[in-house]
Structures are given as structure tokens and as C-alpha cells.
Design a protein around this motif. Structure first.
Motif, short mmCIF file in Angstrom:
data_model
loop_
_atom_site.label_atom_id
_atom_site.label_comp_id
_atom_site.label_asym_id
_atom_site.label_seq_id
_atom_site.Cartn_x
_atom_site.Cartn_y
_atom_site.Cartn_z
N GLN A 291 43.60 -3.42 1.65
CA GLN A 291 44.21 -2.53 0.66
C GLN A 291 45.73 -2.60 0.69
O GLN A 291 46.38 -2.68 -0.35
N TYR A 292 46.31 -2.54 1.89
CA TYR A 292 47.78 -2.48 1.99
C TYR A 292 48.34 -3.85 2.32
O TYR A 292 48.31 -4.31 3.46
N ARG A 293 48.88 -4.48 1.27
CA ARG A 293 49.38 -5.86 1.42
C ARG A 293 50.89 -5.91 1.60
O ARG A 293 51.43 -6.91 2.06
N TYR A 294 51.56 -4.83 1.22
CA TYR A 294 53.03 -4.80 1.32
C TYR A 294 53.43 -3.48 1.99
O TYR A 294 53.29 -2.42 1.39
N ILE A 295 53.90 -3.59 3.20
CA ILE A 295 54.18 -2.40 4.00
C ILE A 295 55.67 -2.33 4.32
O ILE A 295 56.28 -3.33 4.74
N MET A 296 56.25 -1.15 4.13
CA MET A 296 57.64 -0.91 4.49
C MET A 296 57.70 0.28 5.43
O MET A 296 57.02 1.29 5.21
N VAL A 297 58.51 0.18 6.47
CA VAL A 297 58.67 1.26 7.45
C VAL A 297 60.15 1.58 7.58
O VAL A 297 60.96 0.70 7.87
N ASP A 298 60.50 2.83 7.36
CA ASP A 298 61.88 3.29 7.47
C ASP A 298 62.12 3.85 8.87
O ASP A 298 61.20 4.33 9.52
N GLU A 299 63.37 3.78 9.34
CA GLU A 299 63.76 4.33 10.65
C GLU A 299 62.86 3.80 11.77
O GLU A 299 62.36 4.56 12.61
N TYR A 300 62.69 2.51 11.81
CA TYR A 300 61.76 1.90 12.76
C TYR A 300 62.16 2.17 14.21
O TYR A 300 61.31 2.20 15.10
N GLN A 301 63.45 2.40 14.45
CA GLN A 301 63.90 2.65 15.82
C GLN A 301 63.35 3.97 16.36
O GLN A 301 63.39 4.21 17.57
#
Length: 724
Positions: A291-301
């Protein structure tokens, strides 16, 4: 300015630095490996990339700088974006979202994970604005309302809200009850305390008191998020209570079983349960990966170990695109379980990953950036970065000023604000403190000088006693198994103690969660309020709206509040917020979820009288540095810069903790746009010790990075000289 003003002080190096070397070597190697995969924002390559996608309606090249453009248009593979302070990471994520949609990616394939719902909504909202009038986007929908609905198909929000959604949506596949309720930190503490009292664990005779519920909850949570055994954690961080380790370990087991038996999940459960099912349930894992082919993560630190595992499990297939954005210089949440190693080891987790850097700063003047870059250079490990500004005017250097005591320090800050007030509004100023108590003298001075201010922090809305009381009624209407909510409600009533509350709760659960036991004679005689409670709950359970339920609960609760609280009028003002929130939700589960996972902002205290003609929201901000992350002000003051206060004395013997303190100071200074003032009293004395050295974070920098104000001589009311 003298170049030796700080040179006389000696600062001890952390005791555990030598034993840290193997770990530091591993981190350094991972950083170098990913640095070798740094992508170059070559203009020709970027031009070809955009040209190959004909029909793009958003002018990405003119709206973004080259590295932002590179990040926004790199939509395949695994990518780490190091976004320096003020470098426009939110803008970059917004345009990347737009670029994905314009290139035919279905919104349902996009997952955007952030640390606040506000951040996720801002990115989606900006993307909607970008795409609202584009031809390619309008092909998908005939009007602007439908356009918005298309972008609403993007799955976005916090890690907790995402995992909460998964647990409920796939409850059948995972074999769990979807009608669970979420324990906030206070609820978890209460549950631990209740279990401890009910179990009657054998207490070993010792002079060391058994730890309080708050400490126990923190130990259990830290153990899970950092993957450390409770015994090891207590021996290293809580040695004074090591004698109680066997009981604490058993209590942790009993707490977990208690939650499962009563369909309760705490914040840590929500993510760890999804991770557990992803590891053990192939069907569940493959569904999410498809389902999720494009993943973005903010503030990864700021991610912890379970959050990283969640991302890694979903992104395991090479075909899944992953972009994480963060700044290793701003990893300041270890106390919440965040693991700074996640961002530094990204290249180790994903050997084929690429690196992009955003270094153009749109916030601070070159003079402030020069100081910030000097701070960055002192951080032992991290990705190489050099922030720069396109602004031609350098601006003024940061100012350091030492005062004789905390009162004089506060007076200096107030004087500067009044001096600069002709060029700025009050809301353009912020005073940032390492800990909240360091603002006490500043608040007193502001009140004395009639400087209006707002204090960010304090007890969160969701944690206020009267709010938790009202929500307890709502929770048992949704999940009658919620024994913690039952105990909170029943012990409100005179005549109902902990023992009676436990027996009544057990009777309710034994009667298939019916409210009938409230009317049983042996219980009803304990309190006259049990019968009205039964009638209210019965009526509320048939209500058709959340708003009506809240009204019924408040009608019942207000007389109780008046009896129990002298300041009931002040407290009742908060109920307007609850009513407004209730009106926004059409189901109890959504209402409770949003309050638990994304509650209203922290409480704020305001004081000071605005000058005539000033707007009521024109106030100086007083905040802890942690609460100020992500914000900015034209003029920033950072106070209490004495070694032992900043950095905190507890961090001085631990290398990793001292590094985080240094990053905390970096975050504070990088909030400033035009002016940065750094202040310190000559000394600070408390039960913790006597501290009189200027902060090493000030002293370790080249003297030409800051302007040192010397003390001025004045005459007080007794004609005596005063240096300040």
C-alpha cells in the motif's frame, strides 16, 4: 574585546569518553560512508529531470533552491536529507508531495510521518494550495473541493496516530479487540500504582523507599523504547532503588498483563504492537508494503528504536521509496527515548542510500549564522554542514553579558527589550531557558516592569485533573473494561475509597460490563452519588452525539467539582475547549483518540499589562529550549549560561549526555533571526552545588564569534557604586 576572557576556566572531559570510542568509531564510519553518496545539485541534471516530466504545472525550479529542488524531485530509492536549521525543510517536503502527485503517484500510496499532527497538516495544506489550480491535478477532479479530497487520501500524522489507525483497521487480521482505550502517561502511572497496591508484593526490609509511580512509569517506558532490560537500566540510572529490582520487574509483567486483560494500550504499546505484528504476520507486513510505496519521515533525528523498526519493516523492499528528513545537530529528546544513532547510522541501515544537504538558511543573519556554525563545529559527531545565507547585510554579532546575580541578569534582559522595543513588537522577543525554573527571576522582573509575557509549558491541557475526570466518564462509556477510568470516577465520591472502588469495578466487569452494580445495595449505601451516576451513564450511553455526551457528563460532574475544588470557576473555563472539541467529532473513539494522541497545546500562563494600544497577543515568549524547537523569533535571549546549569550538572560526566546538552544550546541559538543575547550570572548555588564558571559552550568558541559586553558602573540610591 579581550581574547582571554574565558581562558582561565578548566573544564573536565566526560569520564566515559574512552569506553565510548568503539561506538563512536562505528558511527563515524557510517557517516563517512553516506557522505560518499552525497548527491550533487547539478543544474544540468536537474534541468533534464524536470524536462523529462512534461506537463508539470508547478514551477519547481524557480520556487526552490538547487538542493531543495534535488530533494523534492528525488522520488526513488532511500534518501537522507540533512536539513540545517532554517533551511526550509517543510517547504521541501511540501513540494516533494506536490511533485509526487504531479508525476502520477496515487495519494493512497503516500505515507507522511511527523511528530505533530500540525506539521503533517501544514505540509498537506500547502501542497493543496500549490496544486489547486494546476491542469494535471484538475484532471483528477472537477472542482477545488474534490481536489482537496484527493490529497486527503494521503496517510499522514504522527507515528502514534498512524499505528493506532493500523491496530483498529486491521484488528481482525491481528486478532485484537478494536475497542481499546489509550492510556496517557498519567493514566499509566495510576494503573501501575493501582496494581502495586492490589498485588501486595512482598516488601524487602530496606531503608530505601519504593519508587513512586512516576519513576516506575518512566523506567518501564525507557526500557521498552531503548531496548534495555529493566535491571540494567535501574543499575545504571537508578542505583538507589536497585534493591527493589525483583519487585519492579514483576510489576512490569503484571502491568502488561493488566493492560491486555482490560483492552488498554499505553503510548509505547501502540507502536510496539504494530512492530510485533509486522515481524510475525507476513500478510499484515506485505499489505502495508504494497500500500505505502512512497514514505516520508520528518524530524528523523527524534525517532526512537521502535519507530525506526516500524519504518524499516515497511520500507524493506527496494521498490519502496523512503525519504527521511532531519538534522543530527538538533537531536535533543533522549529523555523521551529518541535515539540519535538512527540518523547517523542511516547509511548502515540502507547501504545504497543517498545523501542530500540543505544548507542555505532563510532565518538568521550571517553574523548569527557564523556563531551557529562555530557551535556546530564543536559537536563531536555528525554530518558535515556549513549554513550560509544569501542576505548581504551581516547584522550584529551575538552578545554575551555576565551579570553579578540572577536578579541583575533578569534586569538586563528587561532593559534590552525596552531598549529595542522601538524596532520590534513584544512578540518578536523570546527568552529561552534550559529548565523552566530558570525563568523565575525573568518573570518577576517582567511583572515589575509591566512587560507582557507568555510562559510556554506547565501542565498540559489533557493532564489537568478536572479534564482527566471528565474524560474518565467518556472512556468508560466507550470501553467499560477501563478499570483505571472507573477508579478515577468512583474515588471522586465521599464514602468510596480505593477498596470499595476495586470491588465495585470487579463487580461491573463480572456483570458483563453492565452499570447495574452501581445500584446494588451494598455499594449504593457507600455514597448517594452512585445512583445519579448510574442514571447519567445510562442516559449518556444512548446519546446520539459526542457533544450531548459531554453535556450530560458536565451536568453531573459540576456539583462534584464545586465540592472538591475551591477554584472550580477557573477550572470550568476549560470545559469550553472540551465542548468545542466534541462538536468536531462524530464518534467517541475519534474524540478520545485525538485527545490522547494529539491533545490541545501545552497550557500557557500569561502575565504583565500590555501598554496602551498594544494587542493582547503582543507578548514576550518565555520558554524552555525543548519547547522552542521548530520556532523562531527576531530577538532571542538565552540565559543561565553557567557550567552546571547549561550544560546541566548531571550531564557533565557522560559523553552522550553532554553532547546532547551542546546540541540543546545549538537549538536555542539557531532560533534567533536578527539578534542573539547570551547571559550568565556570576554564580549559581543550590543543593546540587556551587557553579561559577561560564558555560563551556560559550568558552570553547573562538573569541571573535561573539561580542562581550563589559559591566557598567552605576550609582544606587545609597550613592554606592554598583557594577552590572
Amino acid at each position: 574585546m579581550t581574547t582571554t576572557i574565558f581562558a582561565t576556566h578548566h573544564y573536565n572531559y566526560p569520564q566515559n569518553f574512552i569506553e565510548m570510542k568503539p561506538k563512536l568509531t562505528r558511527l563515524e564510519q557510517a557517516i563517512k560512508k553516506l557522505e560518499a553518496n552525497l548527491m550533487d545539485a547539478d543544474a544540468e541534471v536537474l534541468g533534464q529531470r524536470l524536462a523529462s516530466h512534461l506537463g508539470l504545472q508547478v514551477d519547481y525550479a524557480s520556487e526552490l533552491n538547487p538542493n531543495q529542488l534535488l530533494a523534492a524531485t528525488t522520488i526513488e530509492g532511500k534518501v537522507l536529507v540533512i536539513a540545517g536549521a532554517g533551511s526550509g525543510k517543510t517547504k521541501t517536503l511540501t513540494y516533494r508531495t506536490s511533485y509526487l502527485i504531479e508525476n502520477g503517484v496515487s495519494p493512497k500510496e503516500i505515507l507522511l510521518l511527523t511528530f505533530t499532527r500540525k506539521a503533517a497538516n501544514e505540509i498537506k495544506s500547502r501542497a493543496k494550495t500549490l496544486l489547486a489550480n494546476t491542469v494535471s491535478f484538475n484532471k483528477r477532479a472537477s472542482d477545488s473541493e474534490l481536489n482537496s479530497k484527493v490529497l486527503n487520501d494521503i496517510t499522514s500524522g504522527t507515528f502514534h496516530s498512524f499505528c493506532n489507525m493500523l491496530l483498529r483497521q486491521y484488528s481482525g487480521l491481528l486478532g485484537i479487540n478494536p475497542r481499546f482505550t489509550i492510556l496517557d502517561t498519567g493514566d499509566s502511572e495510576d494503573a501501575i500504582d493501582l496494581i502495586h497496591k492490589e498485588k501486595n508484593y512482598p516488601i524487602k526490609i530496606t531503608n530505601q523507599a519504593f519508587p513512586r509511580k512516576k519513576t516506575l512509569q518512566n523506567i518501564f517506558s525507557t526500557s521498552r523504547n531503548r531496548r534495555i532490560h529493566i535491571r540494567e537500566l535501574i543499575e545504571s540510572s537508578y542505583p538507589d532503588i536497585a534493591v527493589h529490582i525483583p519487585i519492579i520487574e514483576q510489576l512490569a509483567v503484571d502491568f502488561h498483563q493488566y493492560k491486555r486483560a482490560n483492552h488498554l494500550y499505553d503510548f509505547d504499546d501502540i507502536i510496539s504492537q504494530v512492530v510485533r505484528h509486522l515481524k510475525s504476520n507476513d500478510t499484515f507486513r506485505q499489505l502495508l508494503q504494497k500500500q505505502y510505496r512512497y514514505i516520508m519521515v520528518d524530524e528523523y533525528q527524534d525517532t526512537n528504536i521502535p519507530q525506526k523498526e516500524l519504518i524499516d519493516l515497511i520500507c524493506a523492499p527496494a521498490s519502496v521509496s523512503l525519504m527521511v528528513v532531519g538534522d543530527d545537530n538538533q537531536s535533543i529528546y533522549a529523555f523521551r527515548g529518541a535515539n540519535y544513532e538512527n540518523i547517523l547510522l542511516f547509511g548502515e541501515s540502507y547501504p545504497e542510500a543517498k545523501l542530500i544537504k540543505l544548507e542555505q538558511n532563510y532565518r538568521s543573519t550571517p553574523a548569527v549564522l557564523d556563531y551557529i556554525n562555530a557551535l556546530s563545529a564543536q559537536i563531536t559527531l555528525g554530518y558535515q554542514k556549513q549554513l550560509y545565507s544569501a542576505v548581504s547585510i551581516d547584522g550584529l554579532k551575538p552578545v554575551f553579558r555576565r551579570l553579578s546575580d540572577e536578579t541583575k541578569e533578569a534586569r538586563y534582559i528587561a532593559d534590552k527589550i525596552i531598549e529595542l522595543k522601538s524596532d520590534y513588537d513584544y512578540q518578536d522577543f523570546a527568552v529561552l531557558c534550559r529548565t523552566s525554573f530558570q525563568s523565575n527571576y525573568v518573570q518577576l522582573e517582567f511583572m515589575e516592569r509591566h512587560i507582557p509575557f507568555i510562559v510556554v509549558g506547565g501542565i498540559r491541557f489533557i493532564e489537568r485533573r478536572h479534564i482527566k475526570d471528565v474524560l474518565a466518564f467518556v472512556k468508560i462509556l466507550y470501553n467499560p473494561n477501563d478499570t483505571i477510568a472507573w477508579h478515577r470516577i468512583l474515588t471522586l465520591f465521599k464514602g468510596v475509597g480505593a477498596v470499595t472502588a476495586t470491588r465495585l469495578t470487579q463487580a461491573i466487569n463480572a456483570d458483563n460490563n453492565s452499570f447495574e452494580p452501581l445500584m446494588m445495595a451494598n455499594f449504593a449505601k457507600k455514597s448517594t452519588q452512585l445512583e445519579p451516576l448510574y442514571k447519567m451513564l445510562s442516559k449518556a450511553s444512548e446519546a446520539e452525539s459526542v457533544e450531548t455526551i459531554i453535556e450530560l457528563v458536565l451536568e453531573f460532574y459540576m456539583p462534584v467539582l464545586k465540592i472538591n475544588e475551591d477554584n472550580w470557576r477557573e477550572r470550568s473555563e476549560d470545559f469550553r475547549v472540551l465542548k468545542n472539541l466534541a462538536a468536531e467529532h462524530d464518534s467517541l473513539d475519534k474524540f478520545l483518540e485525538n485527545l490522547a494522541l494529539d491533545p490541545p497545546n501545552d497550557s500557557v500562563a500569561t502575565a504583565g499589562d500590555p501598554e496602551q494600544g498594544e494587542e493582547s497577543n503582543d507578548k514576550v515568549t518565555i520558554s524552555t529550549i525543548h519547547s522552542a524547537k521548530g520556532l523562531e523569533w527576531p530577538v532571542v535571549f538565552v540565559n543561565s549560561l553557567v557550567d552546571g546549569m547549561t550544560p546541566h550538572y548531571r550531564s557533565l560526566s557522560d559523553f552522550e549526555e553532554l553532547e546532547e546538552e551542546r546540541k540543546l544550546f545549538y537549538v536555542a541559538c539557531s532560533r534567533a533571526k536578527n539578534r542573539l543575547f547570551l547571559t550568565a550570572p556570576d554564580y549559581f548555588s543550590s543543593y546540587s552545588g556551587y557553579f561559577d564558571k561560564v558555560s563551556r559552550f560559550i568558552a570553547e568558541l573562538p573569541a571573535d564569534k561573539v561580542m562581550v559586553e563589559t559591566r557598567k558602573k552605576a550609582i544606587d540610591e545609597n550613592d554606592d557604586p554598583v557594577w552590572w
